[in-house]
Design an enzyme around this catalytic site. Structure first.
Site, short mmCIF file in Angstrom:
data_model
loop_
_atom_site.label_atom_id
_atom_site.label_comp_id
_atom_site.label_asym_id
_atom_site.label_seq_id
_atom_site.Cartn_x
_atom_site.Cartn_y
_atom_site.Cartn_z
N SER A 185 12.30 -2.86 27.17
CA SER A 185 11.63 -2.91 28.47
C SER A 185 11.01 -4.28 28.71
O SER A 185 10.30 -4.83 27.86
CB SER A 185 10.54 -1.84 28.54
OG SER A 185 11.10 -0.57 28.73
N HIS A 235 4.56 -1.34 32.73
CA HIS A 235 4.23 -0.33 31.73
C HIS A 235 4.15 -0.91 30.31
O HIS A 235 3.63 -0.27 29.41
CB HIS A 235 5.22 0.85 31.78
CG HIS A 235 6.58 0.56 31.23
ND1 HIS A 235 7.66 0.32 32.04
CD2 HIS A 235 7.05 0.49 29.96
CE1 HIS A 235 8.74 0.13 31.28
NE2 HIS A 235 8.39 0.22 30.02
N ASP A 284 6.89 -1.60 38.99
CA ASP A 284 6.90 -1.68 37.54
C ASP A 284 7.13 -3.11 37.06
O ASP A 284 7.90 -3.36 36.13
CB ASP A 284 7.95 -0.74 36.93
CG ASP A 284 7.70 -0.52 35.43
OD1 ASP A 284 6.59 -0.82 34.96
OD2 ASP A 284 8.65 -0.09 34.74
#
Length: 354
Positions: A295, A152, A182
């Protein structure tokens, strides 16, 4: 008169080694009365004198034995102390001794030590598209610039810029993505000799273990936080990005506003709507502080090994569906176990994904 004055003539001795000779019969011929007298001589020793002489040697032997025993005990104590201090010579040999690293011998085992060792392998990723820019993190795994991050973070990006801990910037290309996990793998152009991270074993992680998180929250490169692993095998659901959804606010630390990375846990959605396309994975839960921009960064054990890729976090400033309150305690962060990444690396390098 000085009571310590020696009254004997100079050179006189009180022992049986006195230079004056006082011969006596041998024990076999001695009858208790016959002896060879001399002026100023001493009486002959009693019949048991030879026995006493032999007994006199026993304390010497005993002292020698005690000295030997003390040497053995002392040596054992020194050996034990050496082992406790990590100085046992056998530990460095091939005799099967357990080798280990202690805090006194290296920087491992402390947050500062882990940060110093691993920070050079953590990068900031800037992804840009026509919809805007977002910031995330990544982990260098090869000297020529292979970097692991979240899907992402780079999904839909038209240009990817990577900044090392030294401040040097590279352009990167996407090698492969796996939206279901992911995960994504990107490669720097023209890079060589980079510091790399060591991938650990997430199957050995235990609840309560200390961990360190390194990333670029809100674009603050190289930010270090610490905490513990607070749970294992959490079912976390996140949006399954594709190139058409990059501009919908899923990017981390997006310039010009936008939602934080949405995720779902326990039937509730956090930090925004995950949408219809989602994927679920087993995650490590940590109370190490994570924020937008973390992230794709690293969750690290105290040996300096990567045990997870940070991927989702709860923000107490965001309302969660059905919760009735936006208040909450900071400390809900999630990371993809590193074993999931290791099992997927060949697929990512081949440019294939699920």
């Amino acid at each position: 008169m000085d009571m310590t004055e020696n009254l004997r003539p100079s050179g006189a001795h009180s022992t049986d080694q006195d230079p004056t000779s006082y011969p006596y019969a041998s024990p076999s011929a001695y009858d208790g009365t016959a002896y060879n007298s001399a002026t100023g001589g001493y009486p002959p020793p009693p019949p048991y004198a030879p026995t006493n002489r032999r007994k006199a040697k026993r304390p010497v032997a005993l002292l020698a034995a005690v000295a030997i025993a003390a040497g053995v005990i002392g040596g054992g104590t020194a050996t034990l102390a050496g082992r406790l201090n990590g100085q046992d010579s056998a530990a460095t040999g091939s005799g099967g001794a357990v080798n280990g690293t202690t805090v006194s011998q290296s920087s491992k085992g402390t947050v500062a030590g882990v940060a110093e060792a691993v920070s050079p392998a953590i990068v900031e990723i800037g992804a840009a598209s026509s919809a805007g820019k977002s910031t995330g993190s990544g982990v260098v795994i090869t000297e020529d610039g292979e970097i692991v991050t979240n899907n992402h973070v780079i999904s839909g990006a038209q240009q990817i810029q990577v900044t090392l801990s030294t401040g040097r910037t590279y352009t990167a290309d996407v090698m492969g993505t796996d939206p279901d996990k992911d995960l994504a793998l990107i490669k720097l152009r023209g890079a060589s000799g980079l510091k790399t991270a060591t991938l650990g074993d997430s199957s050995k992680v235990k609840v309560g273990e200390e961990v360190v998180a390194i990333g670029s929250p809100e674009g603050l490169t190289g930010t270090v936080t610490s905490g513990i692993v607070s749970a294992l095998d959490r079912d976390v659901t996140v949006a399954k990005d594709d190139s058409g959804s990059f501009g919908q606010g899923q990017g981390q630390g997006r310039q010009g506003g936008g939602q934080e990375w949405p995720f779902e846990f326990g039937g509730q959605q956090f930090n925004g709507d995950t949408g219809e396309e989602t994927t679920t994975y087993k995650a490590l839960q940590t109370d190490a502080s994570l924020n937008p921009g973390n992230s794709g960064g690293a969750l690290i054990n105290m040996n300096g090994e990567i045990i997870g890729i940070n991927s989702a976090m709860y923000s107490p400033s965001s309302s969660s569906a059905g919760s009735g309150s936006s208040a909450g305690s900071v400390g809900l962060g999630f990371a993809i176990p590193v074993n999931t990444l290791k099992a997927d690396l060949d697929t990512l390098r081949a440019g294939n994904g699920s």
